[in-house]
Design an enzyme around this catalytic site. Sequence first.
Site, PDB file in Angstrom:
ATOM      1  N   HIS A  33      -3.462  -9.176   4.330  1.00  0.00           N
ATOM      2  CA  HIS A  33      -4.909  -9.301   4.478  1.00  0.00           C
ATOM      3  C   HIS A  33      -5.224  -9.979   5.807  1.00  0.00           C
ATOM      4  CE1 HIS A  33      -5.622  -9.135  -0.163  1.00  0.00           C
ATOM      5  NE2 HIS A  33      -5.513  -7.937   0.380  1.00  0.00           N
ATOM      6  N   ARG A  60      -1.373  -2.850  -6.627  1.00  0.00           N
ATOM      7  CA  ARG A  60      -1.503  -3.959  -5.666  1.00  0.00           C
ATOM      8  C   ARG A  60      -2.317  -5.098  -6.272  1.00  0.00           C
ATOM      9  NH1 ARG A  60      -1.183  -4.856  -0.041  1.00  0.00           N
ATOM     10  NH2 ARG A  60      -3.072  -5.696   0.923  1.00  0.00           N
ATOM     11  N   HIS A  68      -3.426   2.278  -6.394  1.00  0.00           N
ATOM     12  CA  HIS A  68      -3.766   1.055  -5.657  1.00  0.00           C
ATOM     13  C   HIS A  68      -3.960  -0.131  -6.603  1.00  0.00           C
ATOM     14  CE1 HIS A  68      -4.833  -0.896  -1.907  1.00  0.00           C
ATOM     15  NE2 HIS A  68      -5.850  -1.482  -2.507  1.00  0.00           N
ATOM     16  N   TYR A  76      -9.018 -12.128  -6.180  1.00  0.00           N
ATOM     17  CA  TYR A  76      -7.988 -12.085  -7.213  1.00  0.00           C
ATOM     18  C   TYR A  76      -8.028 -13.316  -8.105  1.00  0.00           C
ATOM     19  CZ  TYR A  76      -6.014  -8.228  -4.516  1.00  0.00           C
ATOM     20  OH  TYR A  76      -5.838  -7.041  -3.856  1.00  0.00           O
ATOM     21  N   LYS A 126      -2.267  -1.647   7.645  1.00  0.00           N
ATOM     22  CA  LYS A 126      -3.719  -1.639   7.754  1.00  0.00           C
ATOM     23  C   LYS A 126      -4.161  -2.714   8.743  1.00  0.00           C
ATOM     24  CE  LYS A 126      -7.839  -1.392   4.820  1.00  0.00           C
ATOM     25  NZ  LYS A 126      -8.355  -1.495   3.434  1.00  0.00           N
ATOM     26  N   ARG A 185       0.860  -1.173   0.000  1.00  0.00           N
ATOM     27  CA  ARG A 185       0.000   0.000   0.000  1.00  0.00           C
ATOM     28  C   ARG A 185       0.906   1.235   0.000  1.00  0.00           C
ATOM     29  NH1 ARG A 185      -2.023  -3.569   3.996  1.00  0.00           N
ATOM     30  NH2 ARG A 185      -4.076  -4.447   3.457  1.00  0.00           N
TER      31      ARG A 185
END
Length: 251
Positions: free
Chosen positions: A213, A182, A179, A222, A107, A82
């Site tokens: 994550h 990513r 972003h 994905y 995050k 990120r």
Amino acid sequence: MNFPRICQRAFWKSTGFGYPAYVPDSTFAARNRSTFVPRMLTDEELRKFLQAVDALQPTARSPLRHLIMPEVFRLLYGCGFRVSEVLKLRVRDVDLNQGIITVRQGKFRKDRLVPPALPLVNRLRKYAAHFENRPPDAIFFPGPSGRPVSSRTVYTLFRQLLLQCGIPHGGRGKGPRIHDARHRFACCVLRHWYQDGADLDAKLPLLATYLGHVNLSGTQRYLHLTAELFPEITARADAAFGDVIPRRIEP
């Protein structure tokens, strides 16, 4: 008849064939109505973009941008970071001997270890050599004041470079966005694993951990994007299973 507590809000409904059917409450099912599809750069577009980044010249307001920005964008596209994670890195977080980057309080307030590919580690070593005796607390990618480069600076430069490279931008919310780098990283990793014959479901926890994550749901999307963006994967699946799962034919 007694029903479990979770079924109390459900009801029985007669089907068109006259048989009773159990209809669960719609709130039990997870809802995901997002139809957003990231606009990822193609291999050729990314090549042009990185060439433009490498050609940056220092300015009075950004005397170090020709050193910093090529590495910032390579970390975004090469590791799926990120933007905030890259800009907050300190010297102590980038272990160039072991080739490990530590993301602290990313995050969801999670720490994680990220090993970049060796060519990228070597680039970071050359970058770090331009600075002498920096304390561990120093910002790894400093702005003119020594504070982190602002995310706004990176976003503005990103849009300028897209324009310079002739890469169209669809407007706010349509991208390409930073972003999306990513997303591109994740899809390319899955593509390589698929081409190597790996079990993607088994590999997903590794990718989820690498990306930071909190669970697999953020990573599983994905799989769909990978099959959608790389036609050869769909073609190989059709060749192997087309007679079992026929493709839907639109009217």
